[in-house]
Design an enzyme around this catalytic site. Structure first.
Site, PDB file in Angstrom:
ATOM      1  N   GLY A  51     -42.244  84.950 -15.677  1.00 31.57           N
ATOM      2  CA  GLY A  51     -41.880  85.245 -14.298  1.00 31.57           C
ATOM      3  C   GLY A  51     -42.026  86.741 -14.087  1.00 31.57           C
ATOM      4  N   THR A  52     -42.205  87.135 -12.851  1.00 29.37           N
ATOM      5  CA  THR A  52     -42.519  88.544 -12.660  1.00 29.37           C
ATOM      6  C   THR A  52     -41.453  89.369 -11.943  1.00 29.37           C
ATOM      7  OG1 THR A  52     -44.020  87.722 -11.012  1.00 29.37           O
ATOM      8  CG2 THR A  52     -44.970  88.494 -13.042  1.00 29.37           C
ATOM      9  N   THR A  53     -41.505  89.509 -10.619  1.00 27.01           N
ATOM     10  CA  THR A  53     -40.717  90.581 -10.009  1.00 27.01           C
ATOM     11  C   THR A  53     -39.428  90.119  -9.321  1.00 27.01           C
ATOM     12  OG1 THR A  53     -42.824  91.642  -9.616  1.00 27.01           O
ATOM     13  CG2 THR A  53     -40.925  92.594  -8.517  1.00 27.01           C
ATOM     14  N   ALA A  97     -36.701  87.921 -14.915  1.00 28.79           N
ATOM     15  CA  ALA A  97     -38.105  88.200 -15.174  1.00 28.79           C
ATOM     16  C   ALA A  97     -38.290  88.020 -16.670  1.00 28.79           C
ATOM     17  CB  ALA A  97     -38.438  89.620 -14.755  1.00 28.79           C
ATOM     18  N   ALA A 226     -49.688  89.987 -11.204  1.00 25.80           N
ATOM     19  CA  ALA A 226     -48.797  88.933 -11.692  1.00 25.80           C
ATOM     20  C   ALA A 226     -47.711  88.566 -10.690  1.00 25.80           C
ATOM     21  CB  ALA A 226     -48.156  89.371 -13.007  1.00 25.80           C
TER      22      ALA A 226
END
EC number: 3.4.25.1
Lengths: 279, 250
Positions: A51-53, A97, A226
């Site tokens: 997972g990113t932001t 994240a 991403a």
């Protein structure tokens, strides 16, 4: 002593032994295999969706926590509509994240830890207490973090004692630091933080704070491959949550789509978004 | 070596049952009633901090009469059981029936093992359904039997008398205020039939409210809300809560 939750029989002795109010401590004593930190680690690097932001910002009266919807595995989009922001309890939320699978499991255990304490003790943990508990959980994941399976959450909540919204960020070793004003974590966080640095003011309204985090997520998606931006075609919008003295609230799909739509429409005229004054 | 006196199993069990019943009778009774939107727990409890009612899981509540340290022990065991089960499987896989079975086994084993003294407790495990037909109430006496109850149930020393009082007056679809008042009426009747006043400060009230938007349906009713419910006059309650009840209520 049976560690089998399927067995219907007398409650095992461990269940009736007076002990700590922590569910994790109970698991560690009773069935340690269920604790994520106690698993045997495989050799080598494991590829798993990330997972990113996640972004957060405080405003007088509360705190906003939001996340984009993309999970990536290498250069591939693994999932377009993943949820990375969860209520931890009535007055706090956690955004994650890092390795999605482990992070979601960690959140589940964290939610249970807070709920278990509340039920056993008849009182809720302080916001600091919750933040510290999350620290412990990240620390126990260090072994897996070394193999590339890191989990880095952002924790936000309403502090009933201090009567304000607070944000805590973490590093992979469980190091905890309180953030003032705004914070971001994940691969797009550099860009999100830059955006918030220019837009954040201390006297934001709730409405402005939610717009701020969506702007920041837009900027993160703009520069970080991403991080996913608002997906107008599939109607997938960022998850935005607000925590005030009235508790946790997640913006409805209609609200978050309206927010994302208005931000995106303004970006069609001004691709770099709102500008701060030069001096 | 002296030979122990022979005691028949019937006699031994009867003695243990009497011991447990006497212990339970020392405490105050409490009642659990179904109402239109859920299940309400009402009891007399002078303590603000030591609860007779508590949350076990999302839709499951717990009530106990008898010896505090014993039922507190069982309560925490139940919370651990429910949380572990929910964590291992899913939140939906935690049911009142499962919990009641575990409690029954636990109480039954303790009751019939010669080495332990029987627990002086009587429990109620209740689960609120998505509609009234899905509500479940289980009463667990000290010996580990399970009784599946409907409508209303009373446990504790004076339970039989209170139960029969409730059986005659409880009906389906009562509003919360009506159910609460009926419960207080039942609790304030003494063994000799005379009534005494129970002030709101001495009442412990909690509900499992199926209309709560949260996943966790358990809620304590305290302070102003409790006073308001107790003071609401019946006609007004019928009007504001459910206009269709007016005719039935007169």
């Amino acid at each position: 002593m049976e560690a089998n939750p399927r067995s219907i029989g007398r409650l095992p002795a461990a269940f009736l032994t007076p002990g700590s109010s922590s569910f994790m401590d109970f698991l560690a004593d009773h069935s340690p295999g269920l604790l994520p930190g106690n698993r045997k680690l495989p050799e080598g690097i494991v590829e798993a969706p990330h997972g990113t932001t996640i972004v957060a910002a405080t405003f007088p009266g509360g705190v906003v926590l939001a996340g984009d919807r993309r999970a990536t595995m290498g250069n591939m989009i693994a999932q377009r509509d993943i949820e990375k922001v969860f209520p931890a309890d009535e007055y706090s939320a956690v955004g994650i994240a890092g390795t999605a699978g482990l992070a979601v499991e960690m959140v589940k255990l964290f939610q249970l830890e807070l709920e278990h304490f509340e039920k056993v003790e008849g009182a809720t943990l302080s916001l600091e207490g919750k933040a510290n508990r999350l620290s412990t959980m990240i620390r126990s994941n260090l072994g897996m973090a070394m193999q590339g399976l890191a989990v880095v959450p952002l924790f936000a909540g309403w502090d009933e004692g201090k009567e304000k919204g607070r944000i805590f960020s973490y590093d992979v070793t469980g190091g905890r630091s309180e953030e003032h004003g705004y914070a971001a974590t994940g691969s797009g966080s550099i860009f999100a933080r830059g955006a918030m640095k220019k837009l954040y003011r201390e006297d934001l309204t709730e409405q402005q704070a939610t717009t701020l985090v969506v702007q920041a997520l837009y900027d993160a998606a703009d520069d970080d491959s991403a991080t996913g931006g608002p997906d107008m075609a599939r109607r997938i919008f960022p998850i935005v949550t607000v925590i005030t003295d009235e508790g946790f609230r997640r913006l409805s799909e209609a609200e978050s789509s309206e927010l994302a739509r208005s931000v995106t429409e303004r970006r069609l005229e001004q691709p770099d978004g709102p500008r701060a004054a030069l001096l | 070596m002296s030979t122990p006196f022979y005691v028949s199993p019937q006699q031994a069990m009867a003695d243990r049952a009497e011991y447990a019943r006497k212990g339970i009778a020392r405490g105050r009774s409490l009642v659990v009633l179904q109402y239109a939107d859920g299940i309400v727990f009402v009891g007399e409890n002078p303590s603000r901090a030591l609860h007779k009612f508590s949350e076990i899981y999302d839709r499951i509540g717990f009530a106990a009469a008898g010896k505090y340290n014993e039922y507190e022990n069982l309560r925490i065991g139940g919370v651990r059981y429910a949380d572990l089960r929910g964590y291992t499987y899913d939140r939906d896989d935690v049911t009142a029936r499962g919990l009641a079975n575990v409690y029954a086994q636990t109480l039954g084993t303790i009751f019939s093992s010669a080495g332990e003294k029987p627990y002086e407790v009587e429990l109620v495990v209740a689960e609120v359904g998505t509609e009234p037909a899905g509500d479940q109430i289980y009463r667990l006496p000290h010996d580990g039997s399970i009784v599946d109850e409907h409508g209303s149930v009373a446990v504790g020393g004076n339970a039989e008398q209170i139960s029969s009082f409730l059986d005659q007056r409880h009906r389906d679809g009562m509003s919360l205020a009506e159910a609460l008042k009926l419960a207080v009426q039942a609790l304030s009747r003494d063994t000799n039939g005379s009534e005494r006043e129970i002030p709101a400060e001495r009442l412990e009230v909690a509900v499992l409210d199926r209309t709560r938007p949260q996943q966790r349906k358990f809620k304590r009713i305290v302070g102003r809300q409790l006073k308001r419910l107790l003071e609401a006059d019946d006609a007004a309650v019928a009007k504001t809560d459910d206009p269709s009840d007016e005719v039935a209520d007169e």
